[in-house]
Design an enzyme around this catalytic site. Sequence first.
Site, PDB file in Angstrom:
ATOM      1  N   GLN A 186       7.346   2.521  -3.669  1.00  0.00           N
ATOM      2  CA  GLN A 186       6.690   1.333  -3.129  1.00  0.00           C
ATOM      3  C   GLN A 186       7.336   0.908  -1.815  1.00  0.00           C
ATOM      4  O   GLN A 186       8.561   0.743  -1.736  1.00  0.00           O
ATOM      5  CB  GLN A 186       6.773   0.185  -4.134  1.00  0.00           C
ATOM      6  CG  GLN A 186       5.763  -0.917  -3.913  1.00  0.00           C
ATOM      7  CD  GLN A 186       4.340  -0.485  -4.219  1.00  0.00           C
ATOM      8  OE1 GLN A 186       4.113   0.363  -5.066  1.00  0.00           O
ATOM      9  NE2 GLN A 186       3.388  -1.062  -3.525  1.00  0.00           N
ATOM     10  N   ASP A 217       8.160  -1.720  -0.076  1.00  0.00           N
ATOM     11  CA  ASP A 217       8.255  -3.149  -0.382  1.00  0.00           C
ATOM     12  C   ASP A 217       9.105  -3.894   0.623  1.00  0.00           C
ATOM     13  O   ASP A 217      10.136  -3.394   1.090  1.00  0.00           O
ATOM     14  CB  ASP A 217       8.867  -3.354  -1.769  1.00  0.00           C
ATOM     15  CG  ASP A 217       7.819  -3.691  -2.819  1.00  0.00           C
ATOM     16  OD1 ASP A 217       6.729  -4.140  -2.436  1.00  0.00           O
ATOM     17  OD2 ASP A 217       8.097  -3.488  -4.009  1.00  0.00           O
ATOM     18  N   CYS A 257       9.914  -6.718  -6.670  1.00  0.00           N
ATOM     19  CA  CYS A 257      10.079  -8.111  -6.244  1.00  0.00           C
ATOM     20  C   CYS A 257      11.019  -8.937  -7.132  1.00  0.00           C
ATOM     21  O   CYS A 257      11.850  -9.684  -6.597  1.00  0.00           O
ATOM     22  CB  CYS A 257       8.726  -8.800  -6.065  1.00  0.00           C
ATOM     23  SG  CYS A 257       7.449  -8.349  -7.223  1.00  0.00           S
ATOM     24  N   LYS A 306      -3.422 -13.462  -1.156  1.00  0.00           N
ATOM     25  CA  LYS A 306      -2.871 -12.424  -0.288  1.00  0.00           C
ATOM     26  C   LYS A 306      -3.861 -12.040   0.800  1.00  0.00           C
ATOM     27  O   LYS A 306      -5.055 -12.299   0.700  1.00  0.00           O
ATOM     28  CB  LYS A 306      -2.488 -11.186  -1.099  1.00  0.00           C
ATOM     29  CG  LYS A 306      -3.629 -10.619  -1.929  1.00  0.00           C
ATOM     30  CD  LYS A 306      -3.193  -9.397  -2.721  1.00  0.00           C
ATOM     31  CE  LYS A 306      -4.344  -8.832  -3.542  1.00  0.00           C
ATOM     32  NZ  LYS A 306      -4.062  -7.485  -4.073  1.00  0.00           N
ATOM     33  N   HIS A 331       5.627 -11.524  -0.043  1.00  0.00           N
ATOM     34  CA  HIS A 331       5.649 -10.109  -0.402  1.00  0.00           C
ATOM     35  C   HIS A 331       4.849  -9.356   0.654  1.00  0.00           C
ATOM     36  O   HIS A 331       3.764  -9.802   1.048  1.00  0.00           O
ATOM     37  CB  HIS A 331       4.986  -9.857  -1.759  1.00  0.00           C
ATOM     38  CG  HIS A 331       5.478 -10.721  -2.874  1.00  0.00           C
ATOM     39  ND1 HIS A 331       6.141 -10.220  -3.967  1.00  0.00           N
ATOM     40  CD2 HIS A 331       5.376 -12.060  -3.086  1.00  0.00           C
ATOM     41  CE1 HIS A 331       6.426 -11.202  -4.803  1.00  0.00           C
ATOM     42  NE2 HIS A 331       5.973 -12.338  -4.287  1.00  0.00           N
ATOM     43  N   HIS A 376      10.330  -8.203   1.162  1.00  0.00           N
ATOM     44  CA  HIS A 376      10.227  -9.593   0.704  1.00  0.00           C
ATOM     45  C   HIS A 376      10.982 -10.494   1.661  1.00  0.00           C
ATOM     46  O   HIS A 376      12.150 -10.227   1.989  1.00  0.00           O
ATOM     47  CB  HIS A 376      10.762  -9.732  -0.722  1.00  0.00           C
ATOM     48  CG  HIS A 376       9.965  -8.960  -1.722  1.00  0.00           C
ATOM     49  ND1 HIS A 376      10.324  -7.699  -2.150  1.00  0.00           N
ATOM     50  CD2 HIS A 376       8.788  -9.249  -2.316  1.00  0.00           C
ATOM     51  CE1 HIS A 376       9.403  -7.258  -3.002  1.00  0.00           C
ATOM     52  NE2 HIS A 376       8.464  -8.169  -3.117  1.00  0.00           N
ATOM     53  N   ARG A 396       4.709   3.062 -13.501  1.00  0.00           N
ATOM     54  CA  ARG A 396       3.611   2.394 -14.205  1.00  0.00           C
ATOM     55  C   ARG A 396       3.063   3.325 -15.287  1.00  0.00           C
ATOM     56  O   ARG A 396       2.789   4.497 -15.024  1.00  0.00           O
ATOM     57  CB  ARG A 396       2.491   2.028 -13.230  1.00  0.00           C
ATOM     58  CG  ARG A 396       2.943   1.243 -11.993  1.00  0.00           C
ATOM     59  CD  ARG A 396       3.074  -0.226 -12.237  1.00  0.00           C
ATOM     60  NE  ARG A 396       3.680  -0.917 -11.089  1.00  0.00           N
ATOM     61  CZ  ARG A 396       3.002  -1.357 -10.027  1.00  0.00           C
ATOM     62  NH1 ARG A 396       1.700  -1.155  -9.961  1.00  0.00           N
ATOM     63  NH2 ARG A 396       3.613  -1.987  -9.038  1.00  0.00           N
TER      64      ARG A 396
END
Length: 583
Positions: free
Chosen positions: A325, A327, A278, A412, A458, A329, A307
């Site tokens: 991921q 993802d 992000c 969220k 997100h 946005h 991670r």
Amino acid sequence: MKKASDNIDKIRHSLSHLLAIAILEKYPNAKLGIGPTIENGFYYDFLLPEKISDSDLPKIQKRIIELIKQNLDFKIKKVTPSEAKKTLKNQPFKHELIDQLKKDKKDITLYTTDHIFTDLCAGPHVKNTKEINEEAFSLQKIAGSYWQGDEQRAMLTRIYGLAFNTKEELDLYKQMLIEATKRDHRKLGQELDLFTFSPLVGSGLPLFTPKGTILRETLQKFVNELQEPLGYQRVTTPHLTKPELYKVSGHFDKFKEDLFHVKGKGNNDNYDIKPMNCPHHTQIFASHLRSYKELPLRLSEFGVVYRNEKPGELQGLSRVLSITQDDGHVFCSENQIASEIINMFKVIKKIYETFQMPLETHLSVHDSKDFSQYLGEKKVWDKSINILKKTLKENKTDFTVDEGEAAFYGPKIDFTASDSLGRKWQVATIQVDFNMPKRFELSYIDEKGNKQTPVMIHRAFLGSLERFMSIMIEHFAGAFPIWLSPEQIRIISVNDKVSTYTDKIKQTLKANNIRVEIDKSNETLGKKIRNAEIAKVPYTLIIGDKEKQANNISIRSYKKGDLGINNLDDFIKQITEDISKRK
């Protein structure tokens, strides 16, 4: 809006205390760690004077049942740190927890079980053990766990237990565990040649084989086909970044222990390996002056992030160091939030209907008792929460409010999917963020020529691709629907005389974009058929002299068995329709 009952949590929490009583009776000098509830049960950590094994659990369970029958009361008392330490004078781990509670300025409470046992605990608990069904719990297993998850600290003995309201629920869950063991994605992933791990590469870093890569790419293609008609544009961002990016976003302070750090050749060339996408996407938005006419700007990326998990936390594809991921946005104005979220709902609904996984919806909000761990102002959070609630209600979506489960930058909507065994998995998520655009000073020019700060949404439809693959492997027990299966057709020849015909069939199938292989091994026909079944190939075509002469194929389905003889063109028409409709 639904409210989740907490009665079963009280039962599970109370059982963890009864477990501690039983252990202290056997080992009076045992040191107590923590004993929380978890999904489907509870556990308690102990530092014991000797090693125990699963064979000791029946005796411990028998003692817990005896305690339940005594109708013991649970009572709470608020105390000072010194009073708590005095009560728990021989429990060093509890003293550490008391010191932390004092430092955090949180209440310290003790729960006493009928004057038999007192523990540091925030609760809640049942009022009396008569509320616990003695037939509806079971001690499950023993494992090891470092105190506070720190490998430099003591290794404790963790005893797990299962607990439900009824014996029937417990029995069903135990049966599910047996089936889950058969479906374990770590086992099936190796058997089906989907992925592997290498000690030379490292734990938590999966290597995907050709078949595993087909599975990954098929999932990605599915998502892209659903999101790109909505205006999502694919982007690509680097795996490294300067730490300043995450300091601005707030991720550095929040997750600095989870980051991998890299030193460049220059004196000040310090980099972090990307743990999320992000912040990078904000910089694509910020790359030039934006107009309101460009909004909503929808960016998507199957980006690989990393991670720094502890070795003991890594598990197959479920928990890895290298994460792909899913993802997306969206940068938009405030009045565009609801319509964007509704479009996301439609994609999420389509995905999980295709996989035949029912969804539950959760609104994850901040901890009302401790706002210090979140970015931004509370009034901004309240506005975000109200927008999400309104959107959920307008979309006629039932939802449960989960306090304390928000992202650190905003509330969220989380989606939980039930697999074929009834297990629940947190999958898709939608997060509304007013804070990150402000921290990065993002702006666009509105209709009146004024600068405005966009809202950032997100979203992830699958979540981590690796984790989602582990869910899919276990959900389908490796027997994927034909559209998802890495190998859709396997051709088996009865003898070498038909090899020219089998090659022609393969070419025809491949020309129709069907994934097909020929078993050219020297095994017997029966062994070849068995190998195809073990590989869980959706369809096997058996070709002999009879099929060659008639210009036909003999079809065997993994799920339905022998389907008899058919014309190749008709068969192709059937399966290409199933693939296109993702059946």
